[in-house]
Design a protein around this motif. Structure first.
Motif: not given
Length: 572
Positions: A5-22
């Motif tokens: 759960s930790f790795y999944f949420l961390l990777l998903l959160g990082t990807s969504i953050f990059i998408l949000g900046i874009y």
């Protein structure tokens, strides 16, 4: 399951953050509609909105959640069924994500109800009388908001749909939308624990500390503020800002004052969260929705770190939460002490930490606005109280005398707890400046007179000195809390709000329950309902059965006799 759960949420959160900046850079929004049901002119549509605001908030929720779950590996190590705890936390995160990406009141209600129900499960997790009472108070307080959203959903049926974003330009100024806006404000006040619904937030500290770090930083308590940010155009059209500002400032003042008389470590941090929620409501009511959202994100960072540090101290001190039994913790737990002090300084608005970029800007905007003296006074006095209870907490726990039991042995050797705190420490230091550059690419430049520009610094310094006096307990006289017990009792109990909430939300409904059941369910409901119909039909069946058994033969013989007489008369 925790590591996964930790790795999944961390990777998903990082990807969504990059998408949000874009999405923020190109000013792009994705709006998805899926029609589930169409009845006459009304369509039940599942809608999702992905813009920079929802994506950034969702990424922060997932990042904090991932570190909280990793932190729980050690903190909840004695738990017999760890997977159950993680699944409940993941359900909580999913409900919050559903609420964040929903521009539709029906799907917002699904996420809102999910938050309420799962938060009840988490608050009563330790299954004792105190947890049960706190869980019931939390659930019933948030149910008021659920009812408000349900009424607004039924009211919006008149418009043919529930996507409120469509109606900003078409029905602004109408009576219906003003009522819906009032109901949304009521729902937001319950979720964000504004006066008079404030008592559930400190009571919810009965939950495990990792849950508190998640619930009181970026999920349940911020759901109301986020919903009002989405509804902010309606808020300004109908001029409800004055009411929201008054409620927010009173909440901020009450929470800041009450935290100075509290001795429970987690409740002090919960009241600090309540104070910041009042600050968000206050600045949102002025029309600065982006600034409120900016402070919401910054607050999520240092508030989660505060709870993690408190959990580390409580875990090492064998579940003792009273700050009077702490002292000189800095000598035994230096890493936890550093993280706690950095997050406290960020909360106070220490320059170049995360809280400074949002809080200092908010106070300068307050100086710039046309406000009356009461609101201006409440904003700055509450900021001074923030520094006061932060310094008082620092004094009691870090540099006071050793007040813990000699059998205690504690240190910073836990890898999982330390990793979770360090992960949030880095972003609590650098997150504010990063977010300010992203959300405000053209920076605010506020020119104020000298005495107003430095008023924030002066208030923080005076507040810290006041906290030092409070920690020494010699303000005005020795044993201040005993010599002025009514004043301390009134403010320390949040203006008696827990007693009022408990009576009006729990005690009186439970007392009225038997009366309503006896008069409606067992009374009129039985007489005109199923039991009455049953008795009536039994009576009819008995009547006709008796008529058949005893009277039918007599009537038949009489009928035959008279028919015979009529036939004889005819032939004669």
């Amino acid at each position: 399951m925790c590591s996964l759960s930790f790795y999944f949420l961390l990777l998903l959160g990082t990807s969504i953050f990059i998408l949000g900046i874009y999405f923020l850079m190109i000013d792009y929004t994705v709006f998805i509609e899926w029609e589930l049901l169409s009845l006459n002119s009304t369509m039940l549509v599942m809608t999702l909105i992905f813009d920079w605001m929802s994506l950034l908030f969702m990424s922060f929720v997932m990042y904090i959640s991932s570190l909280v779950i990793y932190y729980s590996i050690d903190y909840m190590s004695d738990e017999s069924d760890m997977n159950r705890f993680i699944i409940i936390v993941l359900m909580f995160i999913f409900s919050m994500v559903l609420l964040i990406i929903s521009p539709n009141l029906v799907s917002i209600l699904l996420g809102w109800d999910g938050l309420g129900l799962v938060s009840y499960c988490l608050v009563i997790y330790y299954q004792n009388v105190k947890s049960f009472s706190a869980g019931m108070l939390t659930a019933l307080s948030n149910r008021i908001g659920d009812v408000a959203i349900l009424i607004s959903i039924s009211w919006m049926l008149n418009f043919g749909g529930w996507n409120y974003i469509y109606y900003y330009d078409f029905i602004s100024g109408s009576f219906e939308m003003s009522v819906i806006t009032m109901l949304i404000i009521l729902a937001s006040m319950t979720s964000s624990a504004q006066i008079p619904f404030s008592s559930w937030l400190p009571a919810a500290m009965a939950a495990p500390t990792p849950v508190s770090a998640l619930v009181h930083s970026s999920t349940l308590v911020t759901a109301g503020v986020y919903l009002l940010i989405r509804f902010s155009p309606m808020l300004y059209i109908y001029n409800y800002g004055w009411f929201l500002m008054l409620i927010g400032c009173l909440t901020m003042f009450m929470a800041g004052l009450g935290a100075n008389f509290e001795f429970d470590l987690k409740k002090i941090i919960a009241l600090s969260t309540l104070s910041q929620l009042g600050l968000m409501m206050g600045i949102l009511s002025m029309g600065y929705s982006n600034l409120a959202f900016f402070h919401l994100l910054c607050h999520a960072l240092f508030s989660a770190l505060l709870f993690m540090c408190a959990g580390s101290i409580i875990h090492n001190m064998k579940e003792s939460q009273d700050i009077r039994f702490m002292g000189s913790i800095v000598k035994f737990m230096p890493l936890t002490s550093i993280c706690l002090n950095v997050s406290s300084l960020s909360l106070c608005g220490m320059p170049f930490l995360a809280g400074f970029y949002s809080k200092d800007l908010i106070l300068e905007v307050v100086c710039l606005e046309w406000l009356n003296l009461l609101i201006f006074f409440l904003f700055f006095l509450s900021t001074g109280f923030t520094a006061s209870y932060s310094f008082r907490l620092f004094y009691y726990s870090m540099i006071g005398e050793n007040n813990f039991f000699s059998s205690f042995y504690f240190n910073d050797n836990s890898y999982f707890i330390s990793f979770g705190m360090i992960g949030l420490l880095i972003i609590a230091v650098f997150g504010g400046s990063l977010l300010s550059w992203l959300i405000f690419p053209i920076p605010y430049f506020i020119i104020l007179p000298f005495y107003l520009k430095y008023l924030t610094v002066a208030v923080v310094i005076l507040g810290s000195y006041f906290g030092y006096l409070m920690s020494q307990m010699n303000l005005f006289c020795n044993l201040f809390s005993l010599s002025m017990f009514p004043f301390v009792g009134f403010n320390g109990s949040m203006w008696f709000m827990p007693f009022l909430s408990t009576n009006f939300l729990i005690f009186f409904p439970l007392i009225l329950g038997p009366y309503s059941v006896s008069s409606f369910d067992y009374g009129w409901g039985e007489m005109f309902g199923g039991q009455g119909l049953y008795s009536f039909f039994v009576y009819l069946i008995d009547y006709f059965q008796n008529w058949y058994d005893f009277g039918f033969s007599t009537y038949l013989l009489t009928f035959i006799f008279w028919m015979f007489i009529l036939v004889m008369l005819y032939f004669i």
